[in-house]
Design a protein around this motif. Structure first.
Motif, mmCIF file in Angstrom:
data_model
loop_
_atom_site.group_PDB
_atom_site.id
_atom_site.type_symbol
_atom_site.label_atom_id
_atom_site.label_comp_id
_atom_site.label_asym_id
_atom_site.label_seq_id
_atom_site.Cartn_x
_atom_site.Cartn_y
_atom_site.Cartn_z
ATOM 1 N N THR A 99 46.720 32.226 93.110
ATOM 2 C CA THR A 99 46.886 32.930 91.848
ATOM 3 C C THR A 99 45.605 32.885 91.027
ATOM 4 N N LYS A 100 45.522 33.811 90.106
ATOM 5 C CA LYS A 100 44.374 33.848 89.189
ATOM 6 C C LYS A 100 44.386 32.579 88.333
ATOM 7 N N PRO A 101 43.216 31.945 88.099
ATOM 8 C CA PRO A 101 43.197 30.730 87.276
ATOM 9 C C PRO A 101 43.677 31.023 85.850
ATOM 10 N N THR A 102 44.427 30.094 85.288
ATOM 11 C CA THR A 102 44.872 30.222 83.904
ATOM 12 C C THR A 102 43.694 29.962 82.967
ATOM 13 N N GLU A 103 43.896 30.254 81.680
ATOM 14 C CA GLU A 103 42.846 29.960 80.695
ATOM 15 C C GLU A 103 42.542 28.469 80.681
ATOM 16 N N GLY A 104 43.595 27.635 80.810
ATOM 17 C CA GLY A 104 43.393 26.188 80.830
ATOM 18 C C GLY A 104 42.571 25.736 82.030
ATOM 19 N N ALA A 105 42.835 26.354 83.176
ATOM 20 C CA ALA A 105 42.071 26.006 84.372
ATOM 21 C C ALA A 105 40.610 26.406 84.211
ATOM 22 N N MET A 106 40.370 27.558 83.605
ATOM 23 C CA MET A 106 38.989 27.996 83.395
ATOM 24 C C MET A 106 38.268 27.114 82.372
ATOM 25 N N ALA A 108 38.820 23.928 82.034
ATOM 26 C CA ALA A 108 38.466 22.730 82.800
ATOM 27 C C ALA A 108 37.258 23.007 83.697
ATOM 28 N N TYR A 109 37.251 24.166 84.349
ATOM 29 C CA TYR A 109 36.153 24.549 85.252
ATOM 30 C C TYR A 109 34.829 24.640 84.493
ATOM 31 N N LEU A 110 34.833 25.382 83.401
ATOM 32 C CA LEU A 110 33.612 25.552 82.609
ATOM 33 C C LEU A 110 33.199 24.236 81.947
ATOM 34 N N GLY A 111 34.194 23.469 81.506
ATOM 35 C CA GLY A 111 33.901 22.192 80.855
ATOM 36 C C GLY A 111 33.246 21.193 81.788
ATOM 37 N N ILE A 112 33.727 21.118 83.025
ATOM 38 C CA ILE A 112 33.153 20.146 83.963
ATOM 39 C C ILE A 112 31.738 20.564 84.371
ATOM 40 N N TRP A 113 31.509 21.880 84.475
ATOM 41 C CA TRP A 113 30.150 22.348 84.764
ATOM 42 C C TRP A 113 29.224 22.101 83.575
ATOM 43 N N GLY A 114 29.764 22.199 82.365
ATOM 44 C CA GLY A 114 28.969 21.876 81.181
ATOM 45 C C GLY A 114 28.595 20.400 81.142
ATOM 46 N N PHE A 115 29.549 19.542 81.499
ATOM 47 C CA PHE A 115 29.285 18.102 81.546
ATOM 48 C C PHE A 115 28.226 17.784 82.601
ATOM 49 N N PHE A 116 28.355 18.388 83.768
ATOM 50 C CA PHE A 116 27.382 18.194 84.846
ATOM 51 C C PHE A 116 25.986 18.626 84.397
ATOM 52 N N THR A 117 25.909 19.768 83.735
ATOM 53 C CA THR A 117 24.624 20.287 83.259
ATOM 54 C C THR A 117 24.028 19.370 82.204
ATOM 55 N N PHE A 118 24.868 18.865 81.323
ATOM 56 C CA PHE A 118 24.415 17.926 80.291
ATOM 57 C C PHE A 118 23.822 16.677 80.939
ATOM 58 N N THR A 139 23.834 24.092 78.985
ATOM 59 C CA THR A 139 24.907 23.224 78.502
ATOM 60 C C THR A 139 25.654 23.891 77.358
ATOM 61 N N ILE A 140 24.895 24.473 76.429
ATOM 62 C CA ILE A 140 25.505 25.175 75.294
ATOM 63 C C ILE A 140 26.316 26.374 75.786
ATOM 64 N N LEU A 141 25.789 27.107 76.769
ATOM 65 C CA LEU A 141 26.497 28.270 77.312
ATOM 66 C C LEU A 141 27.848 27.870 77.897
ATOM 67 N N PHE A 142 27.875 26.836 78.728
ATOM 68 C CA PHE A 142 29.152 26.393 79.300
ATOM 69 C C PHE A 142 30.122 25.974 78.202
ATOM 70 N N ALA A 143 29.615 25.283 77.181
ATOM 71 C CA ALA A 143 30.479 24.846 76.075
ATOM 72 C C ALA A 143 31.063 26.053 75.343
ATOM 73 N N LEU A 144 30.226 27.036 75.046
ATOM 74 C CA LEU A 144 30.713 28.229 74.344
ATOM 75 C C LEU A 144 31.739 28.997 75.169
ATOM 76 N N LEU A 145 31.470 29.142 76.465
ATOM 77 C CA LEU A 145 32.425 29.854 77.323
ATOM 78 C C LEU A 145 33.748 29.102 77.414
ATOM 79 N N ALA A 146 33.686 27.773 77.502
ATOM 80 C CA ALA A 146 34.914 26.972 77.548
ATOM 81 C C ALA A 146 35.691 27.104 76.242
ATOM 82 N N ILE A 147 34.978 27.049 75.114
ATOM 83 C CA ILE A 147 35.636 27.191 73.802
ATOM 84 C C ILE A 147 36.232 28.593 73.667
ATOM 85 N N GLY A 148 35.507 29.606 74.133
ATOM 86 C CA GLY A 148 36.017 30.970 74.084
ATOM 87 C C GLY A 148 37.309 31.116 74.858
ATOM 88 N N ASP A 149 37.370 30.512 76.056
ATOM 89 C CA ASP A 149 38.601 30.568 76.847
ATOM 90 C C ASP A 149 39.714 29.738 76.223
#
Length: 197
Positions: A99-106, A108-118, A139-149
């Motif tokens: 199934t398509k990832p939920t907003e919550g899953a995205m 988590a996905y964007l957040g963990i990549w932001g943490f890795f980048t940080f 890092t800022i980009l991943f954070a913004l995308l995660a917050i947007g989702d």
């Protein structure tokens, strides 16, 4: 007679960092032009994500391993597989593979990549200012995308798109600087090397 003095062997492997940086940067710019609202998600972005952002970065990372560069290996192969996984998240549900990832899953996905980048950002503190900017802005980009989702606020995602364009262009600049500075044998495009103490 066998020579008794050691012979220096020159590393004959080209620097893969410009390839990895340009592959990351150009793909990031194109995706974030979409995030900024200029065009819909389309096969141009997916194709770039698979073949340039994805495969080219993985190749750059493998070459970095041959050059004994752990940071380059980790960064380029990781972000190469980030692009491949992102395309997978978009395409696999359309093929009936889950199934398509939920907003919550995205988030988590964007957040963990932001943490890795940080975390990787701290490695750039020993490298150069240009890479510091790339990783800080990513890092800022991943954070913004995660917050947007997380919030469903499209204006945050749109702002993230503009910030992502800047991030991608900074990676392209850093990659092209690596090429030009090597070709000309001098600093043509400065990257702000960190002074050793």
């Amino acid at each position: 007679m066998i020579p008794t003095t050691p012979v220096a062997v020159k590393d004959g492997i080209a620097n893969p960092a410009p390839l990895g940086l340009c592959a990351f940067g150009l793909t990031t710019v194109l995706l974030n032009i979409h995030n900024a609202g200029f065009y819909e998600l389309n096969t141009m972005i997916l194709g770039m994500g698979i073949f340039y952002g994805g495969l080219a970065q993985v190749i750059a990372g493998v070459i970095e391993a041959k050059k004994n560069n752990t940071f380059g290996l980790t960064a380029f192969t990781s972000y190469g597989f980030f692009w491949l996984s992102l395309v997978g998240l978009i395409v696999m549900p359309k093929l009936g593979w889950g199934t398509k990832p939920t907003e919550g899953a995205m988030v988590a996905y964007l957040g963990i990549w932001g943490f890795f980048t940080f975390c990787l950002f701290f490695g750039t503190l020993k490298l150069n200012r240009a890479l510091q900017f790339v990783f800080a802005s990513l890092t800022i980009l991943f954070a913004l995308l995660a917050i947007g989702d997380a919030t469903g606020n499209k204006s945050i995602t749109t702002f993230a798109g503009y910030e992502g364009i800047v991030c991608g262009l900074s990676a392209v600049y850093t990659g092209i600087a690596g090429v030009m500075n090597e070709v000309y044998g001098r600093v043509v495009m400065p990257v702000g090397p960190v002074e050793s103490k």
